[in-house]
Write a protein that holds these residues in place. Structure first.
Motif, PDB file in Angstrom:
ATOM      1  N   HIS A 179       0.856  -1.184   0.000  1.00  0.00           N
ATOM      2  CA  HIS A 179       0.000   0.000   0.000  1.00  0.00           C
ATOM      3  C   HIS A 179       0.899   1.243   0.000  1.00  0.00           C
ATOM      4  O   HIS A 179       1.887   1.312   0.730  1.00  0.00           O
ATOM      5  CB  HIS A 179      -0.884  -0.019   1.257  1.00  0.00           C
ATOM      6  N   THR A 182       0.732   4.126   1.307  1.00  0.00           N
ATOM      7  CA  THR A 182       0.929   4.715   2.626  1.00  0.00           C
ATOM      8  C   THR A 182       1.908   3.892   3.452  1.00  0.00           C
ATOM      9  O   THR A 182       2.730   4.434   4.184  1.00  0.00           O
ATOM     10  CB  THR A 182      -0.416   4.832   3.369  1.00  0.00           C
ATOM     11  N   VAL A 233      -6.399  -0.084  -4.111  1.00  0.00           N
ATOM     12  CA  VAL A 233      -5.756  -0.813  -3.013  1.00  0.00           C
ATOM     13  C   VAL A 233      -6.453  -2.165  -2.926  1.00  0.00           C
ATOM     14  O   VAL A 233      -7.672  -2.238  -2.837  1.00  0.00           O
ATOM     15  CB  VAL A 233      -5.884  -0.048  -1.679  1.00  0.00           C
ATOM     16  N   ARG A 235     -10.634   3.308   1.269  1.00  0.00           N
ATOM     17  CA  ARG A 235      -9.267   2.827   1.398  1.00  0.00           C
ATOM     18  C   ARG A 235      -8.435   3.086   0.158  1.00  0.00           C
ATOM     19  O   ARG A 235      -7.210   3.129   0.233  1.00  0.00           O
ATOM     20  CB  ARG A 235      -9.290   1.324   1.672  1.00  0.00           C
ATOM     21  N   SER A 236      -9.080   3.252  -1.009  1.00  0.00           N
ATOM     22  CA  SER A 236      -8.308   3.468  -2.232  1.00  0.00           C
ATOM     23  C   SER A 236      -7.590   4.807  -2.149  1.00  0.00           C
ATOM     24  O   SER A 236      -8.051   5.753  -1.525  1.00  0.00           O
ATOM     25  CB  SER A 236      -9.224   3.428  -3.453  1.00  0.00           C
ATOM     26  N   ARG A 237      -6.456   4.848  -2.792  1.00  0.00           N
ATOM     27  CA  ARG A 237      -5.620   6.043  -2.721  1.00  0.00           C
ATOM     28  C   ARG A 237      -6.214   7.188  -3.530  1.00  0.00           C
ATOM     29  O   ARG A 237      -6.322   8.310  -3.056  1.00  0.00           O
ATOM     30  CB  ARG A 237      -4.220   5.707  -3.219  1.00  0.00           C
ATOM     31  N   SER A 238      -6.591   6.924  -4.784  1.00  0.00           N
ATOM     32  CA  SER A 238      -7.148   7.994  -5.606  1.00  0.00           C
ATOM     33  C   SER A 238      -8.149   7.498  -6.640  1.00  0.00           C
ATOM     34  O   SER A 238      -9.088   8.210  -6.973  1.00  0.00           O
ATOM     35  CB  SER A 238      -6.030   8.753  -6.327  1.00  0.00           C
ATOM     36  N   ASP A 264      -9.124  11.187   1.843  1.00  0.00           N
ATOM     37  CA  ASP A 264      -8.105  10.140   1.830  1.00  0.00           C
ATOM     38  C   ASP A 264      -8.131   9.398   3.161  1.00  0.00           C
ATOM     39  O   ASP A 264      -7.778   9.947   4.193  1.00  0.00           O
ATOM     40  CB  ASP A 264      -6.724  10.757   1.600  1.00  0.00           C
ATOM     41  N   TYR A 265      -8.603   8.162   3.144  1.00  0.00           N
ATOM     42  CA  TYR A 265      -8.636   7.320   4.327  1.00  0.00           C
ATOM     43  C   TYR A 265      -7.667   6.148   4.175  1.00  0.00           C
ATOM     44  O   TYR A 265      -7.879   5.080   4.715  1.00  0.00           O
ATOM     45  CB  TYR A 265     -10.041   6.750   4.543  1.00  0.00           C
ATOM     46  N   SER A 266      -6.587   6.362   3.434  1.00  0.00           N
ATOM     47  CA  SER A 266      -5.781   5.231   2.998  1.00  0.00           C
ATOM     48  C   SER A 266      -4.713   4.795   3.995  1.00  0.00           C
ATOM     49  O   SER A 266      -3.923   3.918   3.687  1.00  0.00           O
ATOM     50  CB  SER A 266      -5.104   5.564   1.660  1.00  0.00           C
ATOM     51  N   GLN A 300      -2.560   2.890   6.646  1.00  0.00           N
ATOM     52  CA  GLN A 300      -2.489   1.440   6.696  1.00  0.00           C
ATOM     53  C   GLN A 300      -2.071   0.964   8.079  1.00  0.00           C
ATOM     54  O   GLN A 300      -2.072   1.731   9.041  1.00  0.00           O
ATOM     55  CB  GLN A 300      -1.500   0.991   5.608  1.00  0.00           C
TER      56      GLN A 300
END
Length: 340
Positions: free
Chosen positions: A107, A109, A184, A252-255, A280-282, A284
């Motif tokens: 991931h 992050t 992700v 969870r996906s980055r963009s 952005d909730y990415s 980890q």
């Protein structure tokens, strides 16, 4: 090849793309580490050695390709399993869990978090000894990225060992709503944590969701190694279930998020409700320090990278015993005798 509908959360733009253009990036995990031998420390020489094209290493790229190929075959096989209870052997679990561990470890992050930790270790050592230079800053950044990549496989394998103690549930539906897939691969959910996807792998009730197709998902949670339940809802699906999966995948996906039809993406946006589609909730899992290198000066004054030992099964077993000191109450499903 297959064509996806893509939505960019940051720009709000829809587009279409072939699978090969969004799923592949050449040399993403190729890395370079400085050759510090005999340098005391001559930053220009160290810089030249580090960025010498001959110093590029594709070891991780090759290892990843094998893990990903095995994971893809495992996902295809899982979709053929009949409904009911099943005992999944250790061998059956290896391919999928190693692939899941890799997805969690790579991931973006996580990659940045590991690199930041390595950079901090390096700076703590060299800070009092050397004055920062342009060459050292470039070496610092490249080494931090390279060591994060180098730790990728060890980090993924250690996570796979931990996931090996948990039970599986495979949920499928033939028709009806389809999953929106993010950039992700694994969605992690932890109870009691407000920020989606942040938490401890051993938290009671933690779940790991791996979409294996737009209408099939593997859910890994609760202590019951080897137990697996396959549910096929046919034309239906529990109300709100796909919306919940989509919300987690989206967050969870980055963009970027992907779907076979644009209508699936638009439906997912509506289903997000109060969740900010562009947020952005990415973040980890916490950084696993045991897979990161350290730095030291040897007796001659040369700077040396000390690579860690590979995390052992004994280490994971000790962590598991500490987390599950109290007996877990199995559900009626997991009390049943699985049959293969």
């Amino acid at each position: 090849g297959s064509v996806f509908h893509v939505f960019d959360k940051r720009s709000g733009v829809y587009r279409t793309a072939k699978a090969g253009t969004v799923a592949l990036e050449n040399d993403l995990y190729t890395f370079r580490l400085p050759d510090l031998t005999g340098i005391k420390p001559e930053f220009a020489a160290m810089y030249a050695r580090t960025f010498d094209p001959a110093n590029k290493d594709v070891e991780i790229e090759v290892a990843k390709a094998d893990i990903e190929a095995r994971g893809s075959r495992a996902m295809a096989e899982i979709e053929t399993w009949p409904t009911g209870l099943r005992d999944v052997s250790e061998d059956d679990r290896v391919s999928l869990l190693t692939y899941m561990g890799l997805l969690l470890a790579q991931h973006p992050t996580m990659m940045k978090a590991r690199a930041a930790e390595v950079r901090e270790r390096f700076r703590m050592l060299v800070g009092p000894r050397f004055e920062q230079s342009e060459h050292l800053r470039a070496i610092d950044a490249e080494m931090a990225r390279g060591t994060s990549v180098l730790a990728l496989i060890f980090d993924g394998l250690a996570t796979a060992l931990e996931l090996n103690y948990l039970a599986w549930k495979v949920v499928r539906w033939t028709n009806g709503p389809r999953l929106v897939l993010g950039d992700v691969g694994v969605v992690a959910w932890y109870p009691g944590v407000k920020t989606i996807g942040v938490g401890e792998i051993w938290a009671a009730g933690a779940k790991f969701l791996l979409p294996i197709s737009p209408r099939s998902i593997v859910i890994i949670s609760q202590f019951a190694p080897g137990a697996c339940e396959i549910e096929d809802y046919g034309d239906g699906v529990p109300e709100g279930a796909v919306d919940a999966f989509n919300a987690l995948s989206w967050a969870r996906s980055r963009s970027q998020v992907f779907a076979l039809d644009r209508e699936d993406l638009e439906r997912a946006i509506v289903g997000l409700g109060p969740l900010d589609a562009g947020a952005d909730y990415s973040a980890q899992l916490p950084v696993r320090h045991s897979v990161l290198p350290s730095f030291e000066f040897d007796e001659r004054g040369d700077l040396r990278i000390v690579q860690p030992m590979e995390p052992s099964d004994d280490e994971v077993q000790e962590r598991w015993q500490a987390r599950f000191a109290a007996p877990w109450t199995a559900s009626p499903t997991h009390n049943a005798r699985p049959a293969k």
